[in-house]
Design a protein around this motif. Structure first.
Motif, PDB file in Angstrom:
ATOM      1  N   ASP A   1      12.501  12.025   7.727  1.00 46.68           N
ATOM      2  CA  ASP A   1      13.764  11.378   7.367  1.00 46.68           C
ATOM      3  C   ASP A   1      13.609   9.885   7.098  1.00 46.68           C
ATOM      4  N   GLN A   2      12.360   9.432   6.886  1.00 44.19           N
ATOM      5  CA  GLN A   2      12.122   8.011   6.654  1.00 44.19           C
ATOM      6  C   GLN A   2      11.563   7.711   5.269  1.00 44.19           C
ATOM      7  N   GLY A   3      11.478   8.728   4.437  1.00 45.72           N
ATOM      8  CA  GLY A   3      11.007   8.516   3.079  1.00 45.72           C
ATOM      9  C   GLY A   3       9.503   8.424   2.943  1.00 45.72           C
ATOM     10  N   VAL A   4       8.770   8.659   4.036  1.00 43.04           N
ATOM     11  CA  VAL A   4       7.314   8.581   4.023  1.00 43.04           C
ATOM     12  C   VAL A   4       6.749   9.971   4.283  1.00 43.04           C
ATOM     13  N   TYR A   5       5.671  10.300   3.576  1.00 40.31           N
ATOM     14  CA  TYR A   5       5.085  11.638   3.650  1.00 40.31           C
ATOM     15  C   TYR A   5       3.693  11.581   4.279  1.00 40.31           C
ATOM     16  N   ALA A   6       3.343  12.635   4.997  1.00 45.18           N
ATOM     17  CA  ALA A   6       1.981  12.819   5.488  1.00 45.18           C
ATOM     18  C   ALA A   6       1.559  14.248   5.197  1.00 45.18           C
TER      19      ALA A   6
ATOM     20  N   ILE B   1       0.880  -1.167   0.000  1.00 45.45           N
ATOM     21  CA  ILE B   1       0.000   0.000   0.000  1.00 45.45           C
ATOM     22  C   ILE B   1       0.921   1.222   0.000  1.00 45.45           C
ATOM     23  N   ASP B   2       0.808   2.036  -1.036  1.00 42.01           N
ATOM     24  CA  ASP B   2       1.711   3.175  -1.203  1.00 42.01           C
ATOM     25  C   ASP B   2       1.090   4.495  -0.793  1.00 42.01           C
TER      26      ASP B   2
ATOM     27  N   GLY C   1       5.064  -1.098   6.594  1.00 40.72           N
ATOM     28  CA  GLY C   1       5.393  -1.519   5.234  1.00 40.72           C
ATOM     29  C   GLY C   1       5.976  -0.399   4.416  1.00 40.72           C
ATOM     30  N   MET C   2       5.462   0.810   4.598  1.00 44.47           N
ATOM     31  CA  MET C   2       6.001   1.965   3.879  1.00 44.47           C
ATOM     32  C   MET C   2       7.441   2.244   4.293  1.00 44.47           C
ATOM     33  N   VAL C   3       7.683   2.215   5.598  1.00 45.66           N
ATOM     34  CA  VAL C   3       9.030   2.470   6.091  1.00 45.66           C
ATOM     35  C   VAL C   3       9.999   1.407   5.578  1.00 45.66           C
TER      36      VAL C   3
ATOM     37  N   ALA D   1       2.818   7.428   1.344  1.00 46.06           N
ATOM     38  CA  ALA D   1       2.225   8.711   1.707  1.00 46.06           C
ATOM     39  C   ALA D   1       0.850   8.521   2.319  1.00 46.06           C
ATOM     40  N   PHE D   2       0.513   9.450   3.213  1.00 43.22           N
ATOM     41  CA  PHE D   2      -0.821   9.557   3.794  1.00 43.22           C
ATOM     42  C   PHE D   2      -1.344  10.963   3.489  1.00 43.22           C
ATOM     43  N   VAL D   3      -2.606  11.051   3.121  1.00 41.35           N
ATOM     44  CA  VAL D   3      -3.248  12.351   2.951  1.00 41.35           C
ATOM     45  C   VAL D   3      -4.540  12.329   3.756  1.00 41.35           C
TER      46      VAL D   3
END
Length: 246
Positions: A181-186, A87-88, A134-136, A142-144
Motif C-alpha cells: 500500500d506504499q507504491g513500492v514493489y518487491a 534510485i527507482d 526515497g522510494m516511499v 521496486a526491488f528485485v
C-alpha cells in the motif's frame, strides 16, 4: 532549467553484475528507459559493460563494491542517488557460490557455515534500508532479488546455501506484502539451473571432467531478465521461477 522529477529518467542499480544475468537485467531495464548503474566486486570488466550498454543507447555508470562491505556498498548507493537524484530500481543478484570450495551437505553444515552463507543475504536488508525511504517519499520504486531453487525445493547437497536462499526469498516476499500500500514493489526470482554466459556457466562447461556435461539444460539470462521486467511492470505477483528441472 532542470527537469522535474517526473521527467527525469528512472535509475536502476544492478548489484552483482556479471556477463550473464546481471548484464541481461541491465540491458532489459535500459531498453525501458532506465539509466543504469552496474555494481560488482571488481572493475576488471566494467569498461566492457558500460561500452556494451552505451552501444545499445543506454546511459550507464559502473561502481566497485563488495556487498559484504556495508560501508562500501552504502557509499556507492549514496553516490548514485546524489548523482541522479533518485534510485527507482534495485536488482540484487550477487553470486554466493564458490565452486572451488568443497560443498558440505545440510547434515554436515554447522553454524559457521550458515553464518558465512548468510553474509550474502544480510546486505539485501542494508540496501533496502538505505534506498526504500526515497522510494516511499516519491511513491514508487521496486526491488528485485535473485535466488536459487533450493529456497523452495529441498536440495540437501547445497547445505548452508539452501538456508540463505530460503531466507532471501522469504525476505523478498514479506517485503512485498509490507509495501503493497506504499507504491513500492518487491519481487523475487527463483532460479534453478546454470545461466548461460555467466561466470559459473563458463567454469562448469570448461571442466566437464569435474562437473559433467550440462548439455542443453541451461537458462537464457535474457529470458530471466524479461521475467524481472514483467514482475516490475505488472506488479501482480511477487515471484517468478525459471528452472531446467521438471
Amino acid at each position: 532549467m532542470s527537469r522535474s522529477a517526473t521527467e527525469e529518467p528512472k535509475v536502476a542499480v544492478v548489484i552483482g553484475v556479471g556477463p550473464g544475468l546481471g548484464m541481461s537485467v541491465a540491458h532489459r531495464f535500459g531498453r525501458e528507459g532506465y539509466t543504469v548503474a552496474v555494481v560488482s566486486r571488481s572493475d576488471t570488466r566494467h569498461a566492457d559493460y558500460v561500452a556494451s550498454l552505451a552501444a545499445a543507447g543506454i546511459e550507464a555508470t559502473s561502481y566497485v563494491a563488495d556487498v559484504r562491505d556495508s560501508k562500501q556498498l552504502g557509499s556507492v548507493l549514496d553516490t548514485v542517488a546524489e548523482r541522479y537524484g533518485r534510485i527507482d530500481l534495485v536488482y540484487y543478484g550477487p553470486g554466493a557460490l564458490d565452486l572451488d570450495a568443497r560443498r558440505k551437505t545440510i547434515t554436515e553444515t554447522d553454524p559457521a557455515d550458515v553464518q558465512e552463507a548468510m553474509s550474502w543475504m544480510y546486505p539485501a536488508v542494508d540496501v533496502v534500508g538505505r534506498v526504500l525511504p526515497g522510494m516511499v517519499e516519491r511513491g514508487g520504486g521496486a526491488f528485485v532479488f535473485a535466488g536459487g531453487l533450493s529456497a523452495v525445493v529441498p536440495m540437501p547437497g547445497l547445505g548452508a546455501l539452501a538456508v540463505s536462499s530460503a531466507a532471501l526469498r522469504n525476505y523478498a516476499l514479506t517485503l512485498n506484502a509490507a509495501l503493497a500500500d506504499q507504491g513500492v514493489y518487491a519481487g523475487n526470482l527463483v532460479i534453478g539451473g546454470l545461466i548461460e554466459r555467466g561466470d559459473i556457466h563458463r567454469l562448469v562447461t570448461s571442466n566437464p571432467e569435474q562437473f559433467g556435461n550440462v548439455g542443453e539444460r541451461t537458462l537464457d539470462p535474457d529470458d530471466i531478465a524479461d521475467g524481472a521486467w514483467e514482475l516490475v511492470r505488472r506488479q501482480d505477483r511477487a515471484e517468478d521461477t525459471f528452472s531446467v528441472f521438471a
